[in-house]
Design a protein around this motif. Sequence first.
Motif, PDB file in Angstrom:
ATOM      1  N   GLN A  29     -24.869  29.953  21.063  1.00  0.00           N
ATOM      2  CA  GLN A  29     -23.453  29.624  20.927  1.00  0.00           C
ATOM      3  C   GLN A  29     -22.676  30.914  20.703  1.00  0.00           C
ATOM      4  O   GLN A  29     -23.152  31.827  20.017  1.00  0.00           O
ATOM      5  CB  GLN A  29     -23.197  28.716  19.724  1.00  0.00           C
ATOM      6  CG  GLN A  29     -23.749  27.343  19.820  1.00  0.00           C
ATOM      7  CD  GLN A  29     -23.425  26.527  18.572  1.00  0.00           C
ATOM      8  OE1 GLN A  29     -23.056  27.052  17.532  1.00  0.00           O
ATOM      9  NE2 GLN A  29     -23.576  25.216  18.691  1.00  0.00           N
ATOM     10  N   THR A  30     -21.485  30.993  21.254  1.00  0.00           N
ATOM     11  CA  THR A  30     -20.584  32.109  21.004  1.00  0.00           C
ATOM     12  C   THR A  30     -19.153  31.609  21.061  1.00  0.00           C
ATOM     13  O   THR A  30     -18.865  30.629  21.742  1.00  0.00           O
ATOM     14  CB  THR A  30     -20.813  33.268  22.004  1.00  0.00           C
ATOM     15  OG1 THR A  30     -20.058  34.392  21.580  1.00  0.00           O
ATOM     16  CG2 THR A  30     -20.449  32.872  23.415  1.00  0.00           C
ATOM     17  N   GLY A  31     -18.289  32.264  20.317  1.00  0.00           N
ATOM     18  CA  GLY A  31     -16.901  31.830  20.306  1.00  0.00           C
ATOM     19  C   GLY A  31     -16.111  32.492  19.205  1.00  0.00           C
ATOM     20  O   GLY A  31     -16.414  33.609  18.787  1.00  0.00           O
ATOM     21  N   GLY A  46     -15.934  27.313  20.789  1.00  0.00           N
ATOM     22  CA  GLY A  46     -16.764  28.192  21.600  1.00  0.00           C
ATOM     23  C   GLY A  46     -17.541  27.511  22.700  1.00  0.00           C
ATOM     24  O   GLY A  46     -17.325  26.347  23.031  1.00  0.00           O
ATOM     25  N   LEU A  47     -18.482  28.278  23.239  1.00  0.00           N
ATOM     26  CA  LEU A  47     -19.346  27.850  24.330  1.00  0.00           C
ATOM     27  C   LEU A  47     -20.772  27.714  23.829  1.00  0.00           C
ATOM     28  O   LEU A  47     -21.194  28.450  22.936  1.00  0.00           O
ATOM     29  CB  LEU A  47     -19.313  28.878  25.463  1.00  0.00           C
ATOM     30  CG  LEU A  47     -17.940  29.171  26.048  1.00  0.00           C
ATOM     31  CD1 LEU A  47     -18.036  30.338  27.025  1.00  0.00           C
ATOM     32  CD2 LEU A  47     -17.379  27.945  26.737  1.00  0.00           C
ATOM     33  N   GLN A  48     -21.514  26.780  24.424  1.00  0.00           N
ATOM     34  CA  GLN A  48     -22.910  26.569  24.063  1.00  0.00           C
ATOM     35  C   GLN A  48     -23.743  26.497  25.335  1.00  0.00           C
ATOM     36  O   GLN A  48     -23.325  25.894  26.324  1.00  0.00           O
ATOM     37  CB  GLN A  48     -23.068  25.268  23.272  1.00  0.00           C
ATOM     38  CG  GLN A  48     -24.515  24.951  22.931  1.00  0.00           C
ATOM     39  CD  GLN A  48     -24.640  23.801  21.972  1.00  0.00           C
ATOM     40  OE1 GLN A  48     -24.002  23.799  20.923  1.00  0.00           O
ATOM     41  NE2 GLN A  48     -25.439  22.816  22.317  1.00  0.00           N
ATOM     42  N   TYR A  49     -24.933  27.117  25.292  1.00  0.00           N
ATOM     43  CA  TYR A  49     -25.856  27.089  26.423  1.00  0.00           C
ATOM     44  C   TYR A  49     -27.230  26.676  25.904  1.00  0.00           C
ATOM     45  O   TYR A  49     -27.686  27.187  24.885  1.00  0.00           O
ATOM     46  CB  TYR A  49     -25.941  28.461  27.091  1.00  0.00           C
ATOM     47  CG  TYR A  49     -26.943  28.517  28.211  1.00  0.00           C
ATOM     48  CD1 TYR A  49     -26.682  27.882  29.418  1.00  0.00           C
ATOM     49  CD2 TYR A  49     -28.146  29.162  28.052  1.00  0.00           C
ATOM     50  CE1 TYR A  49     -27.610  27.909  30.447  1.00  0.00           C
ATOM     51  CE2 TYR A  49     -29.079  29.192  29.069  1.00  0.00           C
ATOM     52  CZ  TYR A  49     -28.806  28.569  30.267  1.00  0.00           C
ATOM     53  OH  TYR A  49     -29.731  28.589  31.279  1.00  0.00           O
ATOM     54  N   ALA A  67     -24.753  23.609  29.782  1.00  0.00           N
ATOM     55  CA  ALA A  67     -23.703  24.486  29.283  1.00  0.00           C
ATOM     56  C   ALA A  67     -22.523  23.613  28.890  1.00  0.00           C
ATOM     57  O   ALA A  67     -22.266  22.591  29.518  1.00  0.00           O
ATOM     58  CB  ALA A  67     -23.285  25.492  30.340  1.00  0.00           C
ATOM     59  N   GLY A  68     -21.828  24.013  27.839  1.00  0.00           N
ATOM     60  CA  GLY A  68     -20.701  23.200  27.410  1.00  0.00           C
ATOM     61  C   GLY A  68     -19.742  23.957  26.517  1.00  0.00           C
ATOM     62  O   GLY A  68     -19.988  25.087  26.108  1.00  0.00           O
ATOM     63  N   PHE A  69     -18.656  23.298  26.204  1.00  0.00           N
ATOM     64  CA  PHE A  69     -17.601  23.798  25.346  1.00  0.00           C
ATOM     65  C   PHE A  69     -17.580  22.925  24.099  1.00  0.00           C
ATOM     66  O   PHE A  69     -17.779  21.713  24.202  1.00  0.00           O
ATOM     67  CB  PHE A  69     -16.265  23.702  26.097  1.00  0.00           C
ATOM     68  CG  PHE A  69     -15.077  24.023  25.261  1.00  0.00           C
ATOM     69  CD1 PHE A  69     -14.741  25.324  25.005  1.00  0.00           C
ATOM     70  CD2 PHE A  69     -14.309  23.005  24.730  1.00  0.00           C
ATOM     71  CE1 PHE A  69     -13.635  25.627  24.228  1.00  0.00           C
ATOM     72  CE2 PHE A  69     -13.202  23.286  23.956  1.00  0.00           C
ATOM     73  CZ  PHE A  69     -12.874  24.611  23.702  1.00  0.00           C
TER      74      PHE A  69
END
Length: 75
Positions: A29-31, A46-49, A67-69
Amino acid sequence: MTGFRGAPFFAANAHLREEVDFGGSLTAQTGWAWGSSEASGLLRLGLQYYTGKNEQFSLYDDSEQKAGFGIWYDY
């Protein structure tokens, strides 16, 4: 904590599973995160993969990528 401007964040989690010969999955996760104090919690955007074995254990040997938000609130 971060104040009004916020701060970047990065998180990763690996999960190894014996039933698939110690293969497993990786989630990253990053954001951006905002929090004014520990008592008020932390709001993250953030975004998650996800990559790895299926999270539904009935399909344990299938692999998938997602992948998602997201919007998370940690209290």
